[in-house]
Enzyme design. Structure first.
Site, PDB file in Angstrom:
ATOM      1  CD  GLU A   2       7.817  -8.938  17.230  1.00  0.00           C
ATOM      2  OE1 GLU A   2       7.335  -8.710  16.108  1.00  0.00           O
ATOM      3  OE2 GLU A   2       7.974  -8.043  18.080  1.00  0.00           O
TER       4      GLU A   2
HETATM    5  C1  HEC Z   1       5.786 -11.312  20.132  1.00  0.00           C
HETATM    6  C2  HEC Z   1       4.919 -10.173  20.283  1.00  0.00           C
HETATM    7  C3  HEC Z   1       4.389  -9.511  19.038  1.00  0.00           C
HETATM    8  C4  HEC Z   1       3.752 -10.087  17.970  1.00  0.00           C
HETATM    9  C5  HEC Z   1       3.486 -11.551  17.726  1.00  0.00           C
HETATM   10  C6  HEC Z   1       3.378  -8.985  17.100  1.00  0.00           C
HETATM   11  N1  HEC Z   1       3.758  -7.798  17.640  1.00  0.00           N
HETATM   12 FE1  HEC Z   1       3.353  -5.981  16.893  1.00  0.00          FE
HETATM   13  N2  HEC Z   1       4.658  -5.174  18.199  1.00  0.00           N
HETATM   14  C7  HEC Z   1       5.313  -5.853  19.191  1.00  0.00           C
HETATM   15  C8  HEC Z   1       6.374  -5.033  19.731  1.00  0.00           C
HETATM   16  C9  HEC Z   1       7.326  -5.414  20.835  1.00  0.00           C
HETATM   17  C10 HEC Z   1       6.338  -3.833  19.002  1.00  0.00           C
HETATM   18  C11 HEC Z   1       7.298  -2.662  19.100  1.00  0.00           C
HETATM   19  C12 HEC Z   1       8.410  -2.960  18.114  1.00  0.00           C
HETATM   20  C13 HEC Z   1       9.401  -1.835  17.920  1.00  0.00           C
HETATM   21  O1  HEC Z   1       9.081  -0.704  18.213  1.00  0.00           O
HETATM   22  O2  HEC Z   1      10.518  -2.111  17.435  1.00  0.00           O
HETATM   23  C14 HEC Z   1       5.228  -3.952  18.069  1.00  0.00           C
HETATM   24  C15 HEC Z   1       4.816  -2.923  17.220  1.00  0.00           C
HETATM   25  C16 HEC Z   1       3.711  -3.013  16.389  1.00  0.00           C
HETATM   26  C17 HEC Z   1       3.105  -1.917  15.668  1.00  0.00           C
HETATM   27  C18 HEC Z   1       3.546  -0.460  15.720  1.00  0.00           C
HETATM   28  C19 HEC Z   1       2.667   0.332  16.664  1.00  0.00           C
HETATM   29  C20 HEC Z   1       3.226   1.694  16.948  1.00  0.00           C
HETATM   30  O3  HEC Z   1       2.567   2.468  17.641  1.00  0.00           O
HETATM   31  O4  HEC Z   1       4.342   2.014  16.533  1.00  0.00           O
HETATM   32  C21 HEC Z   1       2.062  -2.426  14.940  1.00  0.00           C
HETATM   33  C22 HEC Z   1       1.126  -1.666  14.027  1.00  0.00           C
HETATM   34  C23 HEC Z   1       2.047  -3.848  15.182  1.00  0.00           C
HETATM   35  N3  HEC Z   1       3.043  -4.166  16.089  1.00  0.00           N
HETATM   36  C24 HEC Z   1       1.206  -4.747  14.568  1.00  0.00           C
HETATM   37  C25 HEC Z   1       1.419  -6.125  14.594  1.00  0.00           C
HETATM   38  C26 HEC Z   1       0.838  -7.067  13.660  1.00  0.00           C
HETATM   39  C27 HEC Z   1      -0.101  -6.708  12.521  1.00  0.00           C
HETATM   40  C28 HEC Z   1       1.288  -8.302  14.016  1.00  0.00           C
HETATM   41  C29 HEC Z   1       1.023  -9.625  13.320  1.00  0.00           C
HETATM   42  C30 HEC Z   1       1.372  -9.661  11.901  1.00  0.00           C
HETATM   43  C31 HEC Z   1       2.145  -8.124  15.190  1.00  0.00           C
HETATM   44  N4  HEC Z   1       2.224  -6.791  15.475  1.00  0.00           N
HETATM   45  C32 HEC Z   1       2.729  -9.156  15.887  1.00  0.00           C
HETATM   46  C33 HEC Z   1       5.014  -7.133  19.615  1.00  0.00           C
HETATM   47  C34 HEC Z   1       4.409  -8.080  18.801  1.00  0.00           C
END
Ligand code: HEC
Ligand code: HEC
Length: 311
Positions: free
Chosen positions: A118
């Site tokens: 990420e």
């Molecule tokens: C490269 C793509 C990517 C980026 C950049 C990213 N995310 Fe995500 N996000 C994901 C993915 C894939 C998951 C699921 C991860 C897991 O379950 O292990 C996730 C999960 C989450 C969740 C959990 C939601 C749930 O229902 O469980 C949140 C809240 C979230 N991200 C917020 C953020 C925030 C705030 C940032 C920036 C600081 C961010 N993400 C940056 C791809 C991304």
């Protein structure tokens, strides 16, 4: 005539909310100054090592708070291990991430920052970059006693996410007696309760408040046709308890009708396909086309609105 009127009154009156297992969404308290800082950070590509991606690259707010691919691209085009869930309404989740590895929204922020797929960076590196921006530093100093820090950044982003709640879904308005709901969606809601989807997908967020095994009534992973990957072990990766193997946080379904891909593995592409898989593997049932369409109409009625979304 009187009987007819009574039946009409009974059918057209709104439901009694207190007795319903799904509740309307509502906003939660936030600090406006923190929300504003958090919003800036959410769209800031400086958070990633290569300045290529921001939170908003994968969590696209104009649509449904996620992306339209089974695997998101982080820095250098590296693909993640699971599908990105929506950030909308995530404040209502008991834990964050499919396996619940983050205890809350604030703790979740460190995951994308340090994930090599990420943002691929570290807190000291990220703070050094942001420290070069004097106006940013002073904006933080005005709101946070300690100024710019990993804790303040996480807190501001979490505050912004607390504001990402989709309100006034047709279903919620109907529950409150403020609007109509199509007969098909009402039938879908009835089936959703009658068949037991509600046992796992419940509450304001229609999910997000418990963990459950993927494949209660069948071998989902055996039938999937692709090898089992480490992420498929779900909650087990966090707890190392045998009973948690293949267990995931039950996703909230508020925006499911807007998604392009479904499940942690992004293996399903259509909403009705996802409902069908759920009926088979979680309830041991096979639903008719009309039933699948009715449940899909119900899920469609759960879609509310937020100002970040394009109308
Ligand atoms: C490269 C793509 C990517 C980026 C950049 C990213 N995310 Fe995500 N996000 C994901 C993915 C894939 C998951 C699921 C991860 C897991 O379950 O292990 C996730 C999960 C989450 C969740 C959990 C939601 C749930 O229902 O469980 C949140 C809240 C979230 N991200 C917020 C953020 C925030 C705030 C940032 C920036 C600081 C961010 N993400 C940056 C791809 C991304
Ligand atoms: C035993 C608990 C349980 C029951 C019952 C259940 N679900 Fe699920 N549902 C889950 C879990 C766990 C997932 C996530 C599975 C995964 O990603 O591998 C899920 C995922 C989904 C998804 C995909 C959401 C997304 O973001 O990818 C939809 C849609 C869904 N369920 C609808 C339904 C419907 C409709 C029913 C009834 C026919 C139902 N579920 C019954 C636990 C359940």
């Amino acid at each position: 005539m009187i009987l007819r009127f009574l039946i009409w009154a009974l059918l057209s009156s709104s439901v009694c909310i207190a007795a319903e297992p799904i509740l309307p969404l509502h906003s939660v308290a936030t600090d406006e100054r923190k929300v504003a800082l958090g919003r800036q950070l959410f769209f800031d590509t400086r958070l990633s090592r290569s300045n290529e991606v921001s939170c908003a690259s994968c969590h696209q707010l104009a649509t449904h708070g996620a992306d339209k691919v089974p695997r998101s691209k982080g820095v250098a085009g590296r693909l993640g291990d699971v599908r990105a869930p929506t950030v909308y309404n995530s404040v209502f989740n008991i834990r964050q991430a499919w396996d619940g590895k983050a205890i809350d929204l604030k703790a979740q922020v460190t995951l994308p920052v340090e994930n090599p797929k990420e943002f691929a960076t570290t807190w000291p590196e990220l703070i050094a970059t942001l420290n070069e921006d004097k106006s940013f530093v002073s904006a933080f100093e005005q709101v946070y006693k300690g100024g710019l820090s990993s804790d303040a950044i996480s807190d501001a982003i979490a505050h912004y996410e607390r504001s990402l709640i989709t309100l006034n879904a047709p279903f919620d308005l109907w529950l409150q007696g403020k609007g109509p709901l199509s007969e098909q969606a009402q039938e879908g809601y009835h089936l959703f309760k009658y068949y037991g989807c509600i046992n796992c997908h419940q509450g304001k967020n229609v999910g997000g408040n418990m963990f459950a095994k993927m494949g209660t009534f069948g071998d989902y992973f055996g039938d999937r046709g692709t090898p089992i990957e480490p992420a498929d072990y779900g909650r087990y990766n966090v707890t190392k308890r045998e009973a948690d193997k293949f267990t995931f946080k039950v996703p909230g379904l508020r925006l499911a009708a807007r998604q392009a891909y479904f499940f942690h593995d992004g293996s399903e592409q259509s909403l009705e396909g996802a409902i069908d898989t759920m009926a088979r593997y979680q309830l041991g049932r096979s639903l008719s086309k009309a039933e699948l369409a009715a449940i899909a109409a119900f899920l469609e009625s759960l879609v509310g609105h937020h100002q970040e979304m394009t109308p």
